[in-house]
Write a protein that holds these residues in place. Structure first.
Motif, PDB file in Angstrom:
ATOM      1  N   PRO A  35     -14.645  45.898  -4.558  1.00  0.00           N
ATOM      2  CA  PRO A  35     -14.495  46.482  -5.893  1.00  0.00           C
ATOM      3  C   PRO A  35     -14.625  45.398  -6.953  1.00  0.00           C
ATOM      4  CG  PRO A  35     -12.348  46.217  -4.860  1.00  0.00           C
ATOM      5  CD  PRO A  35     -13.379  45.822  -3.840  1.00  0.00           C
ATOM      6  N   THR A  36     -14.957  45.822  -8.157  1.00  0.00           N
ATOM      7  CA  THR A  36     -15.013  44.867  -9.264  1.00  0.00           C
ATOM      8  C   THR A  36     -13.621  44.748  -9.862  1.00  0.00           C
ATOM      9  OG1 THR A  36     -15.623  46.609 -10.794  1.00  0.00           O
ATOM     10  CG2 THR A  36     -17.419  45.360  -9.805  1.00  0.00           C
ATOM     11  N   VAL A  37     -13.320  43.562 -10.334  1.00  0.00           N
ATOM     12  CA  VAL A  37     -12.016  43.299 -10.953  1.00  0.00           C
ATOM     13  C   VAL A  37     -12.262  42.898 -12.401  1.00  0.00           C
ATOM     14  CG1 VAL A  37      -9.918  41.907 -10.866  1.00  0.00           C
ATOM     15  CG2 VAL A  37     -11.087  42.530  -8.745  1.00  0.00           C
ATOM     16  N   PRO A  38     -11.683  43.649 -13.342  1.00  0.00           N
ATOM     17  CA  PRO A  38     -11.896  43.308 -14.751  1.00  0.00           C
ATOM     18  C   PRO A  38     -11.206  41.991 -15.120  1.00  0.00           C
ATOM     19  CG  PRO A  38     -10.389  45.168 -14.546  1.00  0.00           C
ATOM     20  CD  PRO A  38     -10.852  44.819 -13.171  1.00  0.00           C
ATOM     21  N   ASP A  39     -11.705  41.374 -16.168  1.00  0.00           N
ATOM     22  CA  ASP A  39     -11.111  40.148 -16.686  1.00  0.00           C
ATOM     23  C   ASP A  39      -9.873  40.507 -17.494  1.00  0.00           C
ATOM     24  OD1 ASP A  39     -10.554  37.633 -17.648  1.00  0.00           O
ATOM     25  OD2 ASP A  39     -12.308  37.532 -18.961  1.00  0.00           O
ATOM     26  N   ALA A  40      -8.778  39.851 -17.192  1.00  0.00           N
ATOM     27  CA  ALA A  40      -7.510  40.150 -17.859  1.00  0.00           C
ATOM     28  C   ALA A  40      -7.578  39.899 -19.367  1.00  0.00           C
ATOM     29  CB  ALA A  40      -6.388  39.322 -17.244  1.00  0.00           C
ATOM     30  N   ALA A  41      -8.473  39.019 -19.807  1.00  0.00           N
ATOM     31  CA  ALA A  41      -8.573  38.711 -21.236  1.00  0.00           C
ATOM     32  C   ALA A  41      -9.025  39.923 -22.051  1.00  0.00           C
ATOM     33  CB  ALA A  41      -9.539  37.549 -21.451  1.00  0.00           C
ATOM     34  N   SER A  42      -9.811  40.800 -21.439  1.00  0.00           N
ATOM     35  CA  SER A  42     -10.299  41.959 -22.187  1.00  0.00           C
ATOM     36  C   SER A  42      -9.860  43.292 -21.575  1.00  0.00           C
ATOM     37  CB  SER A  42     -11.831  41.916 -22.255  1.00  0.00           C
ATOM     38  OG  SER A  42     -12.363  41.932 -20.945  1.00  0.00           O
ATOM     39  N   ALA A  43      -9.180  43.263 -20.451  1.00  0.00           N
ATOM     40  CA  ALA A  43      -8.795  44.501 -19.759  1.00  0.00           C
ATOM     41  C   ALA A  43      -7.491  45.057 -20.315  1.00  0.00           C
ATOM     42  CB  ALA A  43      -8.642  44.238 -18.273  1.00  0.00           C
ATOM     43  N   THR A  44      -7.424  46.368 -20.313  1.00  0.00           N
ATOM     44  CA  THR A  44      -6.166  47.026 -20.667  1.00  0.00           C
ATOM     45  C   THR A  44      -5.319  47.141 -19.402  1.00  0.00           C
ATOM     46  OG1 THR A  44      -6.983  49.247 -20.186  1.00  0.00           O
ATOM     47  CG2 THR A  44      -7.351  48.396 -22.435  1.00  0.00           C
ATOM     48  N   LYS A  45      -4.076  47.503 -19.615  1.00  0.00           N
ATOM     49  CA  LYS A  45      -3.203  47.703 -18.465  1.00  0.00           C
ATOM     50  C   LYS A  45      -3.733  48.841 -17.587  1.00  0.00           C
ATOM     51  CE  LYS A  45       1.565  47.611 -17.163  1.00  0.00           C
ATOM     52  NZ  LYS A  45       2.904  47.291 -17.596  1.00  0.00           N
ATOM     53  N   GLU A  46      -4.298  49.885 -18.206  1.00  0.00           N
ATOM     54  CA  GLU A  46      -4.875  50.997 -17.451  1.00  0.00           C
ATOM     55  C   GLU A  46      -6.066  50.532 -16.613  1.00  0.00           C
ATOM     56  OE1 GLU A  46      -4.167  51.239 -20.836  1.00  0.00           O
ATOM     57  OE2 GLU A  46      -2.296  52.307 -20.460  1.00  0.00           O
ATOM     58  N   ASP A  47      -6.890  49.629 -17.203  1.00  0.00           N
ATOM     59  CA  ASP A  47      -8.022  49.066 -16.452  1.00  0.00           C
ATOM     60  C   ASP A  47      -7.524  48.336 -15.205  1.00  0.00           C
ATOM     61  OD1 ASP A  47      -9.840  49.932 -18.394  1.00  0.00           O
ATOM     62  OD2 ASP A  47      -9.825  47.988 -19.443  1.00  0.00           O
ATOM     63  N   MET A  48      -6.451  47.585 -15.370  1.00  0.00           N
ATOM     64  CA  MET A  48      -5.923  46.807 -14.257  1.00  0.00           C
ATOM     65  C   MET A  48      -5.259  47.703 -13.219  1.00  0.00           C
ATOM     66  SD  MET A  48      -7.066  43.891 -14.719  1.00  0.00           S
ATOM     67  CE  MET A  48      -6.416  43.394 -13.147  1.00  0.00           C
ATOM     68  N   LEU A  49      -4.610  48.766 -13.665  1.00  0.00           N
ATOM     69  CA  LEU A  49      -4.023  49.698 -12.695  1.00  0.00           C
ATOM     70  C   LEU A  49      -5.126  50.404 -11.899  1.00  0.00           C
ATOM     71  CD1 LEU A  49      -1.066  51.158 -14.774  1.00  0.00           C
ATOM     72  CD2 LEU A  49      -0.958  49.535 -12.866  1.00  0.00           C
ATOM     73  N   ALA A  50      -6.244  50.718 -12.557  1.00  0.00           N
ATOM     74  CA  ALA A  50      -7.386  51.303 -11.854  1.00  0.00           C
ATOM     75  C   ALA A  50      -7.962  50.296 -10.852  1.00  0.00           C
ATOM     76  CB  ALA A  50      -8.452  51.750 -12.844  1.00  0.00           C
ATOM     77  N   ALA A  51      -8.022  49.032 -11.254  1.00  0.00           N
ATOM     78  CA  ALA A  51      -8.502  47.978 -10.356  1.00  0.00           C
ATOM     79  C   ALA A  51      -7.563  47.826  -9.161  1.00  0.00           C
ATOM     80  CB  ALA A  51      -8.624  46.650 -11.097  1.00  0.00           C
ATOM     81  N   TYR A  52      -6.270  47.972  -9.408  1.00  0.00           N
ATOM     82  CA  TYR A  52      -5.296  47.902  -8.318  1.00  0.00           C
ATOM     83  C   TYR A  52      -5.532  49.060  -7.335  1.00  0.00           C
ATOM     84  CZ  TYR A  52      -0.893  47.703  -5.806  1.00  0.00           C
ATOM     85  OH  TYR A  52       0.051  47.628  -4.812  1.00  0.00           O
ATOM     86  N   ARG A  53      -5.742  50.256  -7.862  1.00  0.00           N
ATOM     87  CA  ARG A  53      -6.022  51.407  -6.989  1.00  0.00           C
ATOM     88  C   ARG A  53      -7.326  51.196  -6.212  1.00  0.00           C
ATOM     89  NH1 ARG A  53      -3.777  54.058 -11.478  1.00  0.00           N
ATOM     90  NH2 ARG A  53      -5.833  54.450 -12.369  1.00  0.00           N
ATOM     91  N   ASP A  54      -8.346  50.651  -6.878  1.00  0.00           N
ATOM     92  CA  ASP A  54      -9.615  50.364  -6.204  1.00  0.00           C
ATOM     93  C   ASP A  54      -9.423  49.335  -5.095  1.00  0.00           C
ATOM     94  OD1 ASP A  54     -10.878  52.124  -7.926  1.00  0.00           O
ATOM     95  OD2 ASP A  54     -11.759  50.540  -9.187  1.00  0.00           O
ATOM     96  N   MET A  55      -8.575  48.330  -5.361  1.00  0.00           N
ATOM     97  CA  MET A  55      -8.296  47.311  -4.356  1.00  0.00           C
ATOM     98  C   MET A  55      -7.621  47.930  -3.141  1.00  0.00           C
ATOM     99  SD  MET A  55      -5.373  44.388  -4.052  1.00  0.00           S
ATOM    100  CE  MET A  55      -4.266  45.684  -4.438  1.00  0.00           C
ATOM    101  N   ARG A  56      -6.651  48.813  -3.378  1.00  0.00           N
ATOM    102  CA  ARG A  56      -5.944  49.469  -2.267  1.00  0.00           C
ATOM    103  C   ARG A  56      -6.897  50.352  -1.462  1.00  0.00           C
ATOM    104  NH1 ARG A  56      -1.978  47.741  -0.085  1.00  0.00           N
ATOM    105  NH2 ARG A  56      -1.064  49.747   0.318  1.00  0.00           N
ATOM    106  N   ALA A  57      -7.780  51.061  -2.148  1.00  0.00           N
ATOM    107  CA  ALA A  57      -8.775  51.893  -1.451  1.00  0.00           C
ATOM    108  C   ALA A  57      -9.725  51.012  -0.633  1.00  0.00           C
ATOM    109  CB  ALA A  57      -9.551  52.740  -2.455  1.00  0.00           C
ATOM    110  N   TYR A  58     -10.118  49.879  -1.212  1.00  0.00           N
ATOM    111  CA  TYR A  58     -10.977  48.933  -0.493  1.00  0.00           C
ATOM    112  C   TYR A  58     -10.265  48.434   0.761  1.00  0.00           C
ATOM    113  CZ  TYR A  58     -13.026  44.574   0.969  1.00  0.00           C
ATOM    114  OH  TYR A  58     -13.551  43.569   1.744  1.00  0.00           O
TER     115      TYR A  58
END
Length: 115
Positions: A35-58
């Motif tokens: 999965p792609t991981v957004p950059d924390a400098a421009s990511a919202t908390k929602e973006d990071m939570l989605a990335a966390y869910r994508d990581m768990r699915a991966y």
């Protein structure tokens, strides 16, 4: 038909059948895409939570892939050394990717939470 020709045909049929089964087994084990991981400098908390869910699915897909490779090892004990090494490299690469993506997501999530 002579006996040797009959055995030769039988051998070829068995060989073709085993190659088809081997190809099907390898096709069943599909390495998941990272999965792609957004950059924390421009990511919202929602973006990071989605990335966390994508990581768990991966990680779940990757574990299924590893289980599939393990099953191949058990079902094909006399596999060619090159194929075995290829599968071992794929297994190790997937384990490394699982660890790396987890560390990356958590590091970025920590950065977002620290803002």
């Amino acid at each position: 038909m002579s006996v040797s020709l009959r055995h030769h045909r039988r051998f070829l049929l068995l060989l073709m059948f085993s190659l088809v089964l081997s190809a099907q087994a390898d096709a069943q084990c599909t390495e998941p895409a990272l999965p792609t991981v957004p950059d924390a400098a421009s990511a919202t908390k929602e973006d990071m939570l989605a990335a966390y869910r994508d990581m768990r699915a991966y990680q779940q897909s990757a574990q299924s892939y590893l289980d599939c490779l393990d099953a191949l090892k058990l079902s094909e004990p006399d596999v060619d050394v090159e194929v075995l090494l290829e599968r071992l490299n794929a297994y190790n690469r997937t384990v490394d990717n699982m660890d790396a993506i987890s560390r990356q997501v958590h590091r970025q999530l920590d950065s977002v939470n620290a803002r």
